[in-house]
Design a protein around this motif. Structure first.
Motif, PDB file in Angstrom:
ATOM      1  N   MET A   1      74.826 -19.603   7.370  1.00  0.00           N
ATOM      2  CA  MET A   1      73.960 -19.185   6.259  1.00  0.00           C
ATOM      3  C   MET A   1      72.977 -20.293   5.928  1.00  0.00           C
ATOM      4  SD  MET A   1      74.930 -17.962   2.373  1.00  0.00           S
ATOM      5  CE  MET A   1      75.585 -19.565   1.877  1.00  0.00           C
ATOM      6  N   SER A   2      71.701 -19.968   5.888  1.00  0.00           N
ATOM      7  CA  SER A   2      70.664 -20.919   5.512  1.00  0.00           C
ATOM      8  C   SER A   2      70.412 -20.862   4.013  1.00  0.00           C
ATOM      9  CB  SER A   2      69.355 -20.607   6.247  1.00  0.00           C
ATOM     10  OG  SER A   2      69.503 -20.748   7.632  1.00  0.00           O
ATOM     11  N   THR A   3      69.989 -21.991   3.457  1.00  0.00           N
ATOM     12  CA  THR A   3      69.536 -22.036   2.066  1.00  0.00           C
ATOM     13  C   THR A   3      68.028 -22.218   2.073  1.00  0.00           C
ATOM     14  OG1 THR A   3      71.613 -22.977   1.303  1.00  0.00           O
ATOM     15  CG2 THR A   3      69.701 -23.242  -0.122  1.00  0.00           C
ATOM     16  N   ILE A   4      67.339 -21.344   1.358  1.00  0.00           N
ATOM     17  CA  ILE A   4      65.879 -21.360   1.313  1.00  0.00           C
ATOM     18  C   ILE A   4      65.440 -21.461  -0.135  1.00  0.00           C
ATOM     19  CG2 ILE A   4      63.776 -20.096   1.897  1.00  0.00           C
ATOM     20  CD1 ILE A   4      65.531 -18.565   3.993  1.00  0.00           C
ATOM     21  N   CYS A   5      64.567 -22.411  -0.419  1.00  0.00           N
ATOM     22  CA  CYS A   5      64.016 -22.558  -1.768  1.00  0.00           C
ATOM     23  C   CYS A   5      62.593 -22.029  -1.767  1.00  0.00           C
ATOM     24  CB  CYS A   5      64.034 -24.008  -2.229  1.00  0.00           C
ATOM     25  SG  CYS A   5      63.369 -24.234  -3.902  1.00  0.00           S
ATOM     26  N   LEU A   6      62.335 -21.006  -2.574  1.00  0.00           N
ATOM     27  CA  LEU A   6      60.996 -20.465  -2.750  1.00  0.00           C
ATOM     28  C   LEU A   6      60.311 -21.186  -3.908  1.00  0.00           C
ATOM     29  CD1 LEU A   6      61.821 -16.632  -2.590  1.00  0.00           C
ATOM     30  CD2 LEU A   6      61.338 -18.181  -0.685  1.00  0.00           C
ATOM     31  N   ILE A   7      59.058 -21.552  -3.717  1.00  0.00           N
ATOM     32  CA  ILE A   7      58.288 -22.153  -4.806  1.00  0.00           C
ATOM     33  C   ILE A   7      57.383 -21.088  -5.398  1.00  0.00           C
ATOM     34  CG2 ILE A   7      56.549 -23.868  -5.425  1.00  0.00           C
ATOM     35  CD1 ILE A   7      57.794 -25.787  -3.552  1.00  0.00           C
ATOM     36  N   PHE A   8      57.640 -20.760  -6.671  1.00  0.00           N
ATOM     37  CA  PHE A   8      56.886 -19.732  -7.392  1.00  0.00           C
ATOM     38  C   PHE A   8      55.839 -20.376  -8.289  1.00  0.00           C
ATOM     39  CE2 PHE A   8      60.947 -17.005  -7.332  1.00  0.00           C
ATOM     40  CZ  PHE A   8      60.498 -16.238  -6.261  1.00  0.00           C
ATOM     41  N   GLY A   9      54.795 -19.587  -8.584  1.00  0.00           N
ATOM     42  CA  GLY A   9      53.788 -20.025  -9.545  1.00  0.00           C
ATOM     43  C   GLY A   9      52.389 -19.792  -9.005  1.00  0.00           C
ATOM     44  N   ARG A  10      51.446 -19.545  -9.909  1.00  0.00           N
ATOM     45  CA  ARG A  10      50.035 -19.385  -9.546  1.00  0.00           C
ATOM     46  C   ARG A  10      49.200 -20.266 -10.448  1.00  0.00           C
ATOM     47  NH1 ARG A  10      48.571 -15.300  -6.000  1.00  0.00           N
ATOM     48  NH2 ARG A  10      46.814 -16.712  -5.803  1.00  0.00           N
ATOM     49  N   ARG A  11      48.374 -21.118  -9.812  1.00  0.00           N
ATOM     50  CA  ARG A  11      47.508 -22.030 -10.562  1.00  0.00           C
ATOM     51  C   ARG A  11      48.321 -22.833 -11.566  1.00  0.00           C
ATOM     52  NH1 ARG A  11      44.138 -22.828  -7.326  1.00  0.00           N
ATOM     53  NH2 ARG A  11      42.845 -23.834  -8.898  1.00  0.00           N
ATOM     54  N   ALA A  12      49.436 -23.388 -11.057  1.00  0.00           N
ATOM     55  CA  ALA A  12      50.366 -24.086 -11.962  1.00  0.00           C
ATOM     56  C   ALA A  12      50.959 -25.334 -11.325  1.00  0.00           C
ATOM     57  CB  ALA A  12      51.476 -23.125 -12.392  1.00  0.00           C
ATOM     58  N   GLY A  13      50.237 -25.945 -10.405  1.00  0.00           N
ATOM     59  CA  GLY A  13      50.707 -27.195  -9.822  1.00  0.00           C
ATOM     60  C   GLY A  13      51.662 -27.038  -8.658  1.00  0.00           C
ATOM     61  N   THR A  14      51.698 -25.860  -8.026  1.00  0.00           N
ATOM     62  CA  THR A  14      52.614 -25.677  -6.893  1.00  0.00           C
ATOM     63  C   THR A  14      52.208 -26.531  -5.700  1.00  0.00           C
ATOM     64  OG1 THR A  14      51.338 -23.749  -6.162  1.00  0.00           O
ATOM     65  CG2 THR A  14      53.251 -23.321  -7.549  1.00  0.00           C
ATOM     66  N   SER A  15      50.911 -26.674  -5.467  1.00  0.00           N
ATOM     67  CA  SER A  15      50.454 -27.435  -4.302  1.00  0.00           C
ATOM     68  C   SER A  15      50.747 -28.923  -4.461  1.00  0.00           C
ATOM     69  CB  SER A  15      48.952 -27.209  -4.079  1.00  0.00           C
ATOM     70  OG  SER A  15      48.695 -25.857  -3.778  1.00  0.00           O
ATOM     71  N   SER A  16      50.489 -29.473  -5.647  1.00  0.00           N
ATOM     72  CA  SER A  16      50.748 -30.905  -5.843  1.00  0.00           C
ATOM     73  C   SER A  16      52.240 -31.205  -5.745  1.00  0.00           C
ATOM     74  CB  SER A  16      50.195 -31.358  -7.197  1.00  0.00           C
ATOM     75  OG  SER A  16      50.817 -30.660  -8.266  1.00  0.00           O
ATOM     76  N   LEU A  17      53.069 -30.303  -6.264  1.00  0.00           N
ATOM     77  CA  LEU A  17      54.516 -30.510  -6.147  1.00  0.00           C
ATOM     78  C   LEU A  17      54.952 -30.420  -4.693  1.00  0.00           C
ATOM     79  CD1 LEU A  17      57.285 -30.864  -7.555  1.00  0.00           C
ATOM     80  CD2 LEU A  17      57.436 -28.359  -7.583  1.00  0.00           C
ATOM     81  N   SER A  18      54.443 -29.432  -3.971  1.00  0.00           N
ATOM     82  CA  SER A  18      54.818 -29.272  -2.563  1.00  0.00           C
ATOM     83  C   SER A  18      54.386 -30.482  -1.746  1.00  0.00           C
ATOM     84  CB  SER A  18      54.191 -28.003  -1.989  1.00  0.00           C
ATOM     85  OG  SER A  18      54.676 -26.862  -2.653  1.00  0.00           O
ATOM     86  N   LYS A  19      53.196 -30.970  -1.996  1.00  0.00           N
ATOM     87  CA  LYS A  19      52.704 -32.156  -1.286  1.00  0.00           C
ATOM     88  C   LYS A  19      53.611 -33.351  -1.538  1.00  0.00           C
ATOM     89  CE  LYS A  19      48.446 -34.895  -0.716  1.00  0.00           C
ATOM     90  NZ  LYS A  19      48.934 -36.267  -1.014  1.00  0.00           N
ATOM     91  N   ALA A  20      53.994 -33.560  -2.799  1.00  0.00           N
ATOM     92  CA  ALA A  20      54.855 -34.698  -3.137  1.00  0.00           C
ATOM     93  C   ALA A  20      56.216 -34.582  -2.459  1.00  0.00           C
ATOM     94  CB  ALA A  20      55.024 -34.786  -4.648  1.00  0.00           C
ATOM     95  N   LEU A  21      56.803 -33.384  -2.473  1.00  0.00           N
ATOM     96  CA  LEU A  21      58.116 -33.198  -1.852  1.00  0.00           C
ATOM     97  C   LEU A  21      58.034 -33.346  -0.335  1.00  0.00           C
ATOM     98  CD1 LEU A  21      59.423 -30.182  -3.960  1.00  0.00           C
ATOM     99  CD2 LEU A  21      60.194 -32.565  -4.108  1.00  0.00           C
ATOM    100  N   PHE A  22      56.974 -32.811   0.259  1.00  0.00           N
ATOM    101  CA  PHE A  22      56.799 -32.927   1.703  1.00  0.00           C
ATOM    102  C   PHE A  22      56.674 -34.391   2.113  1.00  0.00           C
ATOM    103  CE2 PHE A  22      54.135 -33.093   5.518  1.00  0.00           C
ATOM    104  CZ  PHE A  22      54.842 -32.260   6.377  1.00  0.00           C
ATOM    105  N   GLU A  23      55.903 -35.153   1.343  1.00  0.00           N
ATOM    106  CA  GLU A  23      55.713 -36.569   1.675  1.00  0.00           C
ATOM    107  C   GLU A  23      56.980 -37.387   1.471  1.00  0.00           C
ATOM    108  OE1 GLU A  23      52.296 -37.618  -0.650  1.00  0.00           O
ATOM    109  OE2 GLU A  23      50.885 -36.851   0.868  1.00  0.00           O
ATOM    110  N   LYS A  24      57.902 -36.889   0.652  1.00  0.00           N
ATOM    111  CA  LYS A  24      59.198 -37.549   0.496  1.00  0.00           C
ATOM    112  C   LYS A  24      60.181 -37.153   1.593  1.00  0.00           C
ATOM    113  CE  LYS A  24      58.945 -37.954  -4.572  1.00  0.00           C
ATOM    114  NZ  LYS A  24      58.942 -39.422  -4.627  1.00  0.00           N
ATOM    115  N   GLY A  25      59.756 -36.257   2.468  1.00  0.00           N
ATOM    116  CA  GLY A  25      60.587 -35.899   3.606  1.00  0.00           C
ATOM    117  C   GLY A  25      61.380 -34.619   3.473  1.00  0.00           C
TER     118      GLY A  25
END
Length: 257
Positions: A1-25
């Protein structure tokens, strides 16, 4: 079983959060679109393939970003195939803004495929979301349209949060409690991911997805960004869409008891 985290939101900082998490590995399901866009100069950090699946799904049900509607709880063959990728890690993050409209199909398909879903809901006060849809390049909605969009997004994700374990993160806080919590947005998101078994630096997959997006992101940066926003990467939309969806670019929707 895989665990998948969906990031929800529109025009609410989803891209900046995703970028920060991606850069943390933290592992994001790739290949990712990190190109500078008209609507976000730092990139969106979205899955090309998830974007194609969601775009086809919304077209099938005759809805879209500007006039949004929630899709049904169906089992979707394209999502099933995407989830079954043997090269994907056992736990990862998916960011694509139209998940706030297509999540019922992802929810039922994941449940039928024995995948666990959790979510992060990036939130912003209503007026801030409306203002962003009205003034941001690439959107520029009329106020009436923007208000109905935000209403639909909020109701849809509120329902999702009742069915999927969800962490809420705020930007532009209105209350002292929201303000304090907004200071630790990235840290709280990282702890939430680790709590659900999504660990940083999962090696090969993370590096390969980064390599893929670097190799495949030379098409258009700001030119064609609206096409990328609405359907898929410029120059590659149809190819990825056909692969992720069914024949003719329409989603293979299978309803099972």
């Amino acid at each position: 079983m895989s665990t998948i985290c969906l990031i929800f939101g529109r025009r609410a900082g989803t891209s900046s959060l995703s970028k920060a998490l991606f850069e943390k590995g933290y592992p994001f399901r790739g290949p990712l679109d990190t190109r500078p866009m008209l609507t976000n100069k730092d990139g969106h950090y979205e899955s090309y393939e998830c974007r194609a699946i969601n775009g086809g799904m919304l077209r099938h049900f005759r809805t879209n970003d500007k006039y949004p509607g929630l899709v049904p709880f169906l089992i979707h063959q394209g999502v099933e195939q995407w989830l079954a990728d043997e090269e994907a890690p056992q736990a990862y993050v998916v960011k694509e803004p139209r998940l706030c409209l297509t999540w019922p199909t992802w929810y039922r398909t994941c449940k039928a495929s024995n995948h666990k879903l959790v979510a992060i809901w990036c939130r912003r006060p209503r007026e801030g979301q409306i203002r962003s849809l009205m003034t941001s390049k690439g959107y520029e909605y009329e106020r009436d349209d923007a208000e109905y969009c935000v209403t639909m997004y909020e109701h849809s994700i509120s329902l999702a949060s009742q069915m999927i374990p969800t962490l809420q993160l705020w930007i532009e806080p209105e209350t002292p409690r929201q303000w304090i919590r907004s200071l630790f947005r990235e840290g709280r998101a990282a702890r939430w991911l680790r709590k659900h078994g999504i660990e940083p630096n999962q090696g090969e997959y993370h590096a390969r997805s980064q390599e893929d997006e670097e190799g495949g992101s030379q098409e258009a940066e700001e030119g064609g960004s609206q096409e990328a926003e609405e359907g898929g990467p410029s120059g590659g939309k149809e190819g990825r869409g056909e692969e992720a969806l069914g024949a003719g670019g329409r989603p293979d929707v299978i309803i099972r008891p």
